[in-house]
Write an enzyme that holds these catalytic residues in place. Sequence first.
Site, PDB file in Angstrom:
ATOM      1  N   HIS A 182       0.819  -1.220   0.000  1.00  0.00           N
ATOM      2  CA  HIS A 182       0.000   0.000   0.000  1.00  0.00           C
ATOM      3  C   HIS A 182       0.846   1.260   0.000  1.00  0.00           C
ATOM      4  CE1 HIS A 182       0.330   0.895   4.370  1.00  0.00           C
ATOM      5  NE2 HIS A 182       0.284  -0.409   4.548  1.00  0.00           N
ATOM      6  N   ASP A 184       6.298   0.749   6.440  1.00  0.00           N
ATOM      7  CA  ASP A 184       4.855   0.565   6.333  1.00  0.00           C
ATOM      8  C   ASP A 184       4.269   1.659   5.444  1.00  0.00           C
ATOM      9  OD1 ASP A 184       2.274  -0.295   6.719  1.00  0.00           O
ATOM     10  OD2 ASP A 184       2.114   0.418   8.779  1.00  0.00           O
ATOM     11  N   GLU A 224      -4.709   1.765   2.985  1.00  0.00           N
ATOM     12  CA  GLU A 224      -4.782   0.530   3.755  1.00  0.00           C
ATOM     13  C   GLU A 224      -5.016   0.885   5.212  1.00  0.00           C
ATOM     14  OE1 GLU A 224      -3.357  -2.738   6.350  1.00  0.00           O
ATOM     15  OE2 GLU A 224      -2.578  -0.715   6.212  1.00  0.00           O
ATOM     16  N   GLU A 225      -4.425   2.002   5.646  1.00  0.00           N
ATOM     17  CA  GLU A 225      -4.278   2.261   7.075  1.00  0.00           C
ATOM     18  C   GLU A 225      -5.583   2.550   7.805  1.00  0.00           C
ATOM     19  OE1 GLU A 225      -1.914   1.475   8.714  1.00  0.00           O
ATOM     20  OE2 GLU A 225      -0.090   1.625   7.539  1.00  0.00           O
ATOM     21  N   ASP A 248       3.316  -6.408   3.358  1.00  0.00           N
ATOM     22  CA  ASP A 248       2.948  -5.285   4.230  1.00  0.00           C
ATOM     23  C   ASP A 248       3.327  -5.589   5.671  1.00  0.00           C
ATOM     24  OD1 ASP A 248       1.898  -2.978   5.310  1.00  0.00           O
ATOM     25  OD2 ASP A 248      -0.181  -3.695   5.274  1.00  0.00           O
ATOM     26  N   HIS A 250       3.966   2.521  12.733  1.00  0.00           N
ATOM     27  CA  HIS A 250       3.055   3.657  12.965  1.00  0.00           C
ATOM     28  C   HIS A 250       3.652   4.742  13.855  1.00  0.00           C
ATOM     29  CE1 HIS A 250      -0.844   1.117  12.064  1.00  0.00           C
ATOM     30  NE2 HIS A 250       0.035   1.067  11.084  1.00  0.00           N
TER      31      HIS A 250
END
Lengths: 445, 445
Positions: free
Chosen positions: B261, B273, B306-307, B332, B403
């Site tokens: 993504h 990520d 995606e998140e 991912d 994140h």
Amino acid sequence: MRAAPAVVAVDPRVAALRDAALNDTLAWDLVEGLTTEIGPRMDGSAAEARARDWAVARLTALGFRNVHVEAYDLPVWTRGAESAAVISPYPQPLRIVGLGNSGATPPQGLTAPIVFFASYADLAEAPQASLKGKIAFVSNAMQPTQDGSSYGSAGAARFVGPAMAAAKGAAAILIRSIGTDHGRGPHAGVTNFPQGVTPIPAAALSVADAENLERMVKRGGEVRVHLLLDDHQIGQRRSGNVVADVPGTDPAAGIVLIGGHLDSWDLGTGAIDDGAGVAITAAAAKRLLDSGAHRRTVRLVWFGDEETGGYGGEAYARAHRGELHVVAAESDFGADRVWRVQTGFTGAAAPVGDRLAAALAPLGVVPGAGAVHGGTDVEPTIAAGATGVDLNQSGLRYFDWHHTPEDTLDRIDPEQLRQNVAAWTTMLAVVADAPEPLAPAGGTH
Amino acid sequence: MRAAPAVVAVDPRVAALRDAALNDTLAWDLVEGLTTEIGPRMDGSAAEARARDWAVARLTALGFRNVHVEAYDLPVWTRGAESAAVISPYPQPLRIVGLGNSGATPPQGLTAPIVFFASYADLAEAPQASLKGKIAFVSNAMQPTQDGSSYGSAGAARFVGPAMAAAKGAAAILIRSIGTDHGRGPHAGVTNFPQGVTPIPAAALSVADAENLERMVKRGGEVRVHLLLDDHQIGQRRSGNVVADVPGTDPAAGIVLIGGHLDSWDLGTGAIDDGAGVAITAAAAKRLLDSGAHRRTVRLVWFGDEETGGYGGEAYARAHRGELHVVAAESDFGADRVWRVQTGFTGAAAPVGDRLAAALAPLGVVPGAGAVHGGTDVEPTIAAGATGVDLNQSGLRYFDWHHTPEDTLDRIDPEQLRQNVAAWTTMLAVVADAPEPLAPAGGTH
């Protein structure tokens, strides 16, 4: 081939105090308390004042004598809103922190192209006025060193880079953080502008952000950055040193001064810089206090304001210049193990240094023959004649977290912290009871 | 004693592609470019749109066919000013980040006592309405696991903790970051409030801050916290998937869908990520493209969003439901090495899985027999009938940085990144040319 080292006997009472200190819990308890109950404590702040109250309560409860605060005033700089971003060609935010004594940008910030310098030396060679309307970007990397010497060399970009950029007309300066990590937490720290140079906005990028900005520079073309620093000098504020004694039996034998600094930068909770130092030295002094009578007075000082100008150390030396200080030593390099001892003992006092080295050897401490550093807080006392003793801690991890948000309790390894307490306890046991005269200029007392 | 494994021959052409990929430079080049030239790219943001333009340009230049954007709209939440501090008894700032879909506090923030829960399970057992006027503080720790399974167990505090706290009347919720580090960078991520539950302010403390707050709680007495979150839903915005093909010679043999993504959280630069994932899969697909004709079309998709909800994967499956997808796989989970392969190949297609495992073995990849996960972006396609293939990456470091602001390029180990490209190249070489029928429900095509 090296000569076999001289064998020096270790006093069994010293060895016993040393070995018992390897089970110390007080140093952890103190640094845990200071970081949890007070947290960050900038010089001249309300938090620093709370830390002094906390310190007096804790040191009094521990049985130290003559526990008190010695106040003084100092000029204070404060951090307001701070932000930065690449505007073009690759817009994205940058993580920065203003350097102590930085000037402010206009309230809406400023936008300017950056001029890249691989090092402070390259900045120094830039033609006069060549930075007019530009943001200097100095990006020298720092490698870890056990003795911390890379801080001095890499640190020039922070210590004097902003003044140099200002002198060349720069609108502002960004430096790569003076640190050995690759994280996003920028490293704070003071810079200084000489009289007559108007401070410009000066900030440190996190190492990761500096590396990203370098990649943009390498692609060629103008890189424009927006910078906002609402940082200001706010005038005189109150700070203070916390003083506590372990009285000796022979006042004429002089004082052994030890300590660390109570203030911290604002980003972390001041665990390794310098909660660890005040805790280590207090725990060692407490062991002396509890171990019966000793010849010399051990004085523990938790200095205020080490970070922005060393006003605490100067105030102490000024206030106590009438007293004989024979030894001065400071713990202000984190909480990792003591790996080396260096002292200024010479002449008739030289055997004290030899006995200290022998007593520290089982802790894995090697004797060094370099210049004694002392530390910002005790330098004025050493300059006044006290003999310096350095219990050098390993700096291999220190600059990963120094002056960053990551300076928190979990960075302290309890086992290495205990080794520090053992080293300091050993040092106090050796010097407090040394029969030799210890004094200014190699021993006249 | 274990049975000796069956020996499966590896096609020399597959082995040659695999081994050449260990010298890949394209994946690094792509993730370096995306993180440097675009940086953070939240779903629905201008940065995500720039990332799509960048992707189309790069993939077109690499020679992929049919490169285009497939746009869709999605609801967007944005982060405004955020701050938190302990007010009493130990005043100090706390490092937090609002969770995706968090409610806002009043503009001036809110101040309330915290109620400590050691885990989500403890929160779930709190009496109804017992949290009225309070801030729930859920502080379960997460241990690293190679397969990432601890994310599921520890993650409940984030995934459903805020909704649970809201249902019990809490004014707000703070959780310990769902992460395996001990740093100050809080871990972002979405939470979800069911229909009918009004979102409350919900934020993650950094692990170090959660540990500090826990120490305050353990001292007893009421701990009051001030929280300000200026976070809001801002309505529908445009996102999109970037699609690129390596056309196969046999359209009836179905499509092999791979990708990662393009969107990221806003705190880091989206390197692990999921810059790594889009780069790894693109580099592998490029190797297929350059290696001559293959039977099946390999389709590379760099998914948007995606998140915050997986809208990208759903939009793709909806737009392409008329096409036959025989395999779907996603990268991912960072950039660390592939340690395990798991597939859904059964029946007549089972030998494909065996050949894949044999070809991956020299890369240190072990075969697993667990359920295939797929990944958020390809799950809708797998649900529609494609066979899932998991090339599982080691999660031992992933949740240190997941994140957080620390999700930056320097977290990627180039050697492990190359091993990923080799694993994906191997997978594509095996499945693209497999003579067996590969299709929904175990192989009818």
